[in-house]
Enzyme design. Structure first.
Site, mmCIF file in Angstrom:
data_model
loop_
_atom_site.group_PDB
_atom_site.id
_atom_site.type_symbol
_atom_site.label_atom_id
_atom_site.label_comp_id
_atom_site.label_asym_id
_atom_site.label_seq_id
_atom_site.Cartn_x
_atom_site.Cartn_y
_atom_site.Cartn_z
ATOM 1 N N HIS A 1 -40.809 -4.530 22.114
ATOM 2 C CA HIS A 1 -41.445 -3.307 21.945
ATOM 3 C C HIS A 1 -41.335 -2.198 22.939
ATOM 4 C CE1 HIS A 1 -45.141 -0.801 21.008
ATOM 5 N NE2 HIS A 1 -45.258 -0.636 22.364
ATOM 6 N N GLU B 1 -29.651 15.662 -10.723
ATOM 7 C CA GLU B 1 -29.560 14.133 -11.029
ATOM 8 C C GLU B 1 -29.983 13.700 -12.372
ATOM 9 O OE1 GLU B 1 -29.192 10.498 -11.681
ATOM 10 O OE2 GLU B 1 -28.537 11.080 -9.771
ATOM 11 N N GLY C 1 -27.143 9.912 -6.015
ATOM 12 C CA GLY C 1 -26.924 8.740 -5.413
ATOM 13 C C GLY C 1 -26.528 8.877 -3.998
ATOM 14 N N ALA C 2 -26.056 7.748 -3.423
ATOM 15 C CA ALA C 2 -25.786 7.779 -1.966
ATOM 16 C C ALA C 2 -24.717 8.938 -1.451
ATOM 17 C CB ALA C 2 -25.222 6.547 -1.585
ATOM 18 N N GLU D 1 0.912 -1.255 -0.111
ATOM 19 C CA GLU D 1 0.039 -0.018 -0.050
ATOM 20 C C GLU D 1 0.921 1.071 0.026
ATOM 21 O OE1 GLU D 1 -2.486 2.551 -0.587
ATOM 22 O OE2 GLU D 1 -3.563 0.776 -0.169
ATOM 23 N N LYS E 1 -19.335 9.300 7.783
ATOM 24 C CA LYS E 1 -20.323 8.854 8.740
ATOM 25 C C LYS E 1 -20.245 9.738 9.924
ATOM 26 C CE LYS E 1 -21.983 6.381 5.633
ATOM 27 N NZ LYS E 1 -21.002 6.931 4.718
ATOM 28 N N ALA F 1 -17.811 -1.116 0.397
ATOM 29 C CA ALA F 1 -16.754 -1.788 1.103
ATOM 30 C C ALA F 1 -16.961 -3.284 1.508
ATOM 31 C CB ALA F 1 -16.633 -0.873 2.404
ATOM 32 N N VAL G 1 -17.644 6.094 -10.032
ATOM 33 C CA VAL G 1 -16.061 5.567 -10.081
ATOM 34 C C VAL G 1 -15.762 5.048 -11.499
ATOM 35 C CG1 VAL G 1 -16.310 5.527 -7.508
ATOM 36 C CG2 VAL G 1 -16.627 3.506 -8.989
ATOM 37 N N ALA H 1 -20.428 13.797 -7.928
ATOM 38 C CA ALA H 1 -20.529 12.539 -7.262
ATOM 39 C C ALA H 1 -21.361 11.635 -8.368
ATOM 40 C CB ALA H 1 -21.399 12.798 -5.883
#
Length: 461
Positions: A440, A199, A178-179, A33, A50, A315, A268, A265
């Protein structure tokens, strides 16, 4: 004799998982890497985004505190500190991955790997070459560029630049609904930006079930997040730090939007260039590496996993492919991956989670099916949380009751996928999902009710 049983090029969520699994199985392994371990997901995508979305959620809760009888006064915020927190999360996880590699006796080689044929990999930056019986290409993908939207990294950005941008633009146009586009729209809007998503397809999150898209569009309209669907960006011109975006609307009319930043965005492209694939005789199609069910390429001893295969750029898919490749190398006959059933998650508010066939896909495929729906507005827990936007929608085989697809939008939707995914894996039906006693009040009860609704037996709607 080769230096290693397995050498992995790339230490993203596919590469490092493959290397660790190889170590677990007693294979000698190395991972190459040239950047931090963890790949785009951990360093520049899934994880930091996130963290930023959580910051945005907290900020929205504070802004809405009066709904809960809490007085806060004027709210101030520092987006730069949100970025700092996201980077702290990244550093903690990258350190953890490094420890896991060491624990499993995987050598981490810093540098850029390239195939040289005959089971040999050269390493730029390490001034060495190594050999392996099996090579796994896990080089991932990068943001796709298109000629009419030139990315400069300052005004016109990809998610790679946006994830570390320390100031929220006053006005931003996001190309792609999209996401990634939906998540950045959520973050920027919460921090006060005027957001417009453009979009090309007829609806936001166009790969999701149509009803899910409709729910998200309504939620974004209520929040004041702007969007244009069925529209194309014709061009972007930057003058004196301001971008003018020319958009062709669904009716064919052109309009212009001025903004401070443009976020591109739109998907890819595989990182298949410059890594010696031609030298090793590995086929490449449209920038991606074709593989079989065990992740083998056409070249003997060479495997490929993750985004560079073009299968499904997620991922957890890369990780699953990594395990499949290594277990195939070890002669374990791994289970074939079903990409249709891979879970998909979008973490904007409301969250979106799904797997399997949409209702339209079930109809197009000639399936005989039922649909079970249950609205979040009928959930006691969702009402108590003040998060009633959304629904659960199950597409079910009419004859046997097995899940063909699950589509969820609402609070913590992504955490609900495990239950329906396990049910599908174990060939469970609406009978089991509807019978299972859920605690519940929980959001998970919506799964039970949707399963019952598919058979016309829902109790609470």
């Amino acid at each position: 004799m080769a230096d290693y049983d397995v050498v992995v090029i790339g230490a993203g969520p596919g590469g490092y998982v493959a290397a660790i699994r190889a170590g677990q199985l007693g294979l000698s392994a190395a991972v190459i890497e040239d950047d931090n371990v963890g790949g785009v997901c951990l360093n520049w995508g899934c994880i930091p985004s996130k963290a930023l979305l959580r910051n945005a959620e907290v900020l929205d809760l504070v802004k809405e505190a009066d709904k809960y009888g809490i007085t806060t006064g004027e709210v101030s915020y520092d987006y730069g500190k949100a970025i700092d927190r996201s980077r702290q999360v990244v550093r903690r996880l990258t350190g953890g991955v490094g420890s896991l590699l060491r624990k499993n006796n995987v050598e981490h080689i810093s540098g850029r790997g390239a195939l040289r044929g005959g089971g040999t990999v050269s390493i730029d930056g390490a001034e060495r070459a190594i050999s392996a019986d099996h090579i796994i290409v896990a080089t991932g993908a990068r943001a796709r560029h298109i000629p009419n939207i030139p990315v400069d990294g300052e005004i016109v950005l990809t998610s790679r630049e946006a994830i570390v941008l320390r100031e929220v633009p006053d006005r931003v146009v996001i190309v792609g609904g999209g996401a990634i586009g939906a998540e950045f729209a959520d973050i920027y809007h919460s921090y006060g930006a005027e957001v417009t998503i453009v979009e090309m397809l007829p609806r936001l999150v166009p790969l999701e079930d149509e009803e899910i898209s409709q729910h998200l569009e309504r939620a974004f309209r209520r929040r004041g997040i702007g969007y244009k669907t069925g529209a194309m960006v014709k061009g972007v011109v930057v003058n004196d730090g301001v971008a003018t975006v020319t958009v062709t609307d669904a009716d064919g009319m052109d309009s212009e939007i001025e903004c401070d930043k443009v976020l591109v965005a739109i998907g890819v492209q595989g990182n298949s260039d410059g890594i010696g694939l031609e030298t090793a005789g590995v086929n490449v199609e449209r920038g991606f590496i074709p593989v079989d069910d065990e992740m083998r390429t056409n070249a003997p001893g060479v495997y490929a996993i993750g985004d560079v295969t073009g299968k499904l750029p997620l991922a957890h898919v890369a990780s699953a492919q990594g395990v499949t490749a290594v277990e195939a190398i070890a002669g374990m006959n791994p289970m074939t991956l079903d990409y249709t059933l891979m879970p998909r998650a979008t973490y904007c508010r409301p969250q979106i989670a799904s797997f399997g066939l949409t209702e339209q896909q079930a109809a197009d495929g000639g399936y005989s099916y039922n649909v079970g729906r249950f609205p979040m507005a009928a959930s006691g827990k969702a009402l108590a949380m003040g998060e009633t936007n959304g629904m659960v929608k199950l597409v079910v085989d009419r004859e046997v009751g097995e899940l063909l697809g699950a589509h969820i939008i609402g609070p913590e939707a992504t955490e609900l996928l495990g239950e329906v995914g396990l049910s599908r894996l174990l060939e469970g039906t609406t009978t089991e999902l509807g019978w299972l006693v859920h605690p519940h009040p929980t959001i998970s009860e919506t799964i039970k009710e949707a399963a019952l609704a598919a058979e016309g037996e829902a109790i609470h709607i």
